[in-house]
Design a protein around this motif. Structure first.
Motif, PDB file in Angstrom:
ATOM      1  N   SER A 164       1.412  -1.190   0.365  1.00 45.70           N
ATOM      2  CA  SER A 164       0.098  -0.076  -0.260  1.00 45.70           C
ATOM      3  C   SER A 164       0.979   0.863   0.143  1.00 45.70           C
ATOM      4  O   SER A 164       0.248   2.259   0.620  1.00 45.70           O
ATOM      5  N   ARG A 165       2.470   1.012  -0.438  1.00 44.48           N
ATOM      6  CA  ARG A 165       3.197   2.530  -0.239  1.00 44.48           C
ATOM      7  C   ARG A 165       2.028   3.152  -1.181  1.00 44.48           C
ATOM      8  O   ARG A 165       1.572   2.798  -2.872  1.00 44.48           O
ATOM      9  N   GLY A 166       2.177   4.634  -1.263  1.00 46.91           N
ATOM     10  CA  GLY A 166       1.899   5.691  -2.182  1.00 46.91           C
ATOM     11  C   GLY A 166       2.945   6.030  -2.718  1.00 46.91           C
ATOM     12  O   GLY A 166       3.532   5.729  -3.445  1.00 46.91           O
ATOM     13  N   GLY A 167       2.926   7.112  -3.044  1.00 46.06           N
ATOM     14  CA  GLY A 167       3.553   7.640  -4.879  1.00 46.06           C
ATOM     15  C   GLY A 167       3.958   7.455  -6.128  1.00 46.06           C
ATOM     16  O   GLY A 167       2.256   7.202  -6.042  1.00 46.06           O
ATOM     17  N   SER A 168       4.341   7.712  -6.976  1.00 42.88           N
ATOM     18  CA  SER A 168       4.678   7.615  -7.668  1.00 42.88           C
ATOM     19  C   SER A 168       4.433   6.949  -8.659  1.00 42.88           C
ATOM     20  O   SER A 168       4.480   5.605  -8.070  1.00 42.88           O
ATOM     21  N   PRO A 169       3.183   6.067  -9.705  1.00 40.45           N
ATOM     22  CA  PRO A 169       2.787   4.784 -10.337  1.00 40.45           C
ATOM     23  C   PRO A 169       4.705   4.503 -10.867  1.00 40.45           C
ATOM     24  O   PRO A 169       5.420   5.248 -11.091  1.00 40.45           O
ATOM     25  N   ILE A 170       4.230   2.710 -10.583  1.00 40.49           N
ATOM     26  CA  ILE A 170       5.575   2.075 -11.389  1.00 40.49           C
ATOM     27  C   ILE A 170       5.331   1.450 -12.243  1.00 40.49           C
ATOM     28  O   ILE A 170       3.864   0.630 -12.176  1.00 40.49           O
ATOM     29  N   ILE A 171       5.348   1.315 -13.332  1.00 35.93           N
ATOM     30  CA  ILE A 171       5.025   0.259 -14.887  1.00 35.93           C
ATOM     31  C   ILE A 171       5.445  -1.167 -14.576  1.00 35.93           C
ATOM     32  O   ILE A 171       7.229  -0.879 -14.204  1.00 35.93           O
ATOM     33  N   ALA A 172       5.228  -2.161 -14.204  1.00 33.61           N
ATOM     34  CA  ALA A 172       5.842  -3.567 -14.688  1.00 33.61           C
ATOM     35  C   ALA A 172       5.269  -3.847 -16.003  1.00 33.61           C
ATOM     36  O   ALA A 172       4.356  -4.098 -16.682  1.00 33.61           O
ATOM     37  N   ILE A 173       6.562  -4.778 -16.829  1.00 36.63           N
ATOM     38  CA  ILE A 173       5.916  -4.896 -17.961  1.00 36.63           C
ATOM     39  C   ILE A 173       7.025  -6.619 -17.989  1.00 36.63           C
ATOM     40  O   ILE A 173       8.118  -6.753 -17.992  1.00 36.63           O
TER      41      ILE A 173
END
Length: 363
Positions: A164-173
């Motif tokens: 549930s860490r907030g902050g900037s999104p991370i895209i995973a591919i």
């Protein structure tokens, strides 16, 4: 049962013999001929009409890339490149995939006694899946049967509660067969300030560095091969090294890349399932996960774990995939609510990052 007909093209008589021996271990494959150079190969293609070509790069009279480019223009057919595990070999192989080769295989050598069975199994699987990429599907070709595999549990236990860490999104591919080109299409469309992107592409250790450098040249983002402890920052894409699993971990005040040399998961190191699980446990709903073209099902369960953690997820569609194994398995699991052609995926990832609309968690 109709067998996959293969023509082996290599200037080395020893390699032609080794490749033929490995391929004929599989009763569903028939080696219909061999050729020492592209000119002889061209005539044998006309005479024998093979289903799949295995093609070396460095050959006399005409190099493999020139032949491949001509072949794909005049008589498109499934080609598996046979490459050396060197930096130069990696650059040439990545170019071959751009030109239309389906997959690549590490060139065998004379010292195969200890690994002959595994090498033969890998080659046969690649050739049989290449045959399935023909416009007319070969329904008689079945996936290669393999022994039970390790899951992501072997590297990272599944968290009981989603991250549930907030902050900037991370895209995973995640991607495999055909993925070097699919990843390129996505990264080329990303702006320089795009959200951070973590990429697990099934690739040999000698190829991941050159692949990252190649992606860096074609993308406005900074693209690098991930290193252990490296901070995950906006505007940067991180490629998993071919020898280690890539995980995203929370380190006090920031996300960092963690490399893990644990056992192969789903027969792969790096494994997409491991990357996706690490993000489900740490970033949770701040993640956007995408599973692209690839053979097998690595990443399917991990993508489901991401969706269950509240993340937005999507898969590449069958029409634009070289092999719809990994994204197809994820789709059948219900791991993603969206299926898109490769040309639309970058825009959708950006839209989800800027305006999140995550579905409800699934049991």
């Amino acid at each position: 049962m109709e067998r996959v007909r293969v023509l082996v093209v290599d200037d080395s008589a020893l390699v032609r013999k080794l490749m033929s021996t490995m391929l004929t271990c599989d009763p569903e494959i028939e080696v219909v001929g061999t050729a020492p150079d592209p000119f002889i190969a061209r005539e044998k293609i006309k005479q024998l009409n093979p289903d799949v070509l295995t093609l070396d790069v460095e050959m006399p009279r005409m190099d493999g890339l020139t032949f491949l480019e001509n072949l794909m223009r005049l008589r498109p057919m499934p080609v598996v490149m046979v490459s050396t595990l060197t930096t130069a070999g990696a650059d040439v192989t990545l170019r071959a995939l751009e030109l239309g080769a389906v997959d690549f295989y590490a060139k065998p050598n004379a010292d195969l006694a200890a690994s002959f069975g595994d090498s033969a199994q890998e080659l046969c699987a690649k050739v049989k899946h290449a045959a399935l990429t023909r416009p007319k599907a070969r329904t008689t070709v079945r996936p290669l049967e393999v022994a039970p595999r390790l899951t992501a549990d072997a590297v990272l236990p599944r968290s009981q509660a989603p991250g549930s860490r907030g902050g900037s999104p991370i895209i995973a591919i995640g991607a495999s067969t055909g993925g070097t080109e699919a990843v390129r299409v996505v990264l080329e469309m990303m702006p320089p300030d795009a959200p951070s992107i973590l990429v697990t592409q099934h690739i040999p250790a000698a190829f991941s560095g050159p692949f990252a450098a190649r992606m860096d040249r074609c993308s406005a983002m900074r693209v690098c091969e991930a290193s252990d402890g490296q901070p995950i920052q906006q505007g940067t894409a991180y490629i998993a090294p071919g020898s280690h699993h890539l995980l995203a971990m929370w380190d006090g005040a920031k996300f960092v890349c963690r490399l893990h040399d644990g056992p192969p998961v789903n027969r792969h190191r790096p494994s997409v399932d491991v990357l996706f699980r690490s993000l489900a446990a740490t970033a949770g709903a701040s993640t956007i996960g995408a599973l692209l073209t690839g053979m097998g099902d690595d990443g399917a369960r991990g993508l489901l774990e991401l969706r269950q953690a509240g993340a937005a997820t999507l898969v590449q569609d069958e029409a634009s995939s070289v092999v719809w194994g990994m994204p197809g398995a994820a789709w059948k699991l219900g791991a993603a609510p969206e299926m898109l052609p490769i040309d639309h995926i970058a825009d959708r990832l950006l839209a989800l990052a800027h305006h999140p609309h995550h579905g409800a968690k699934r049991a």
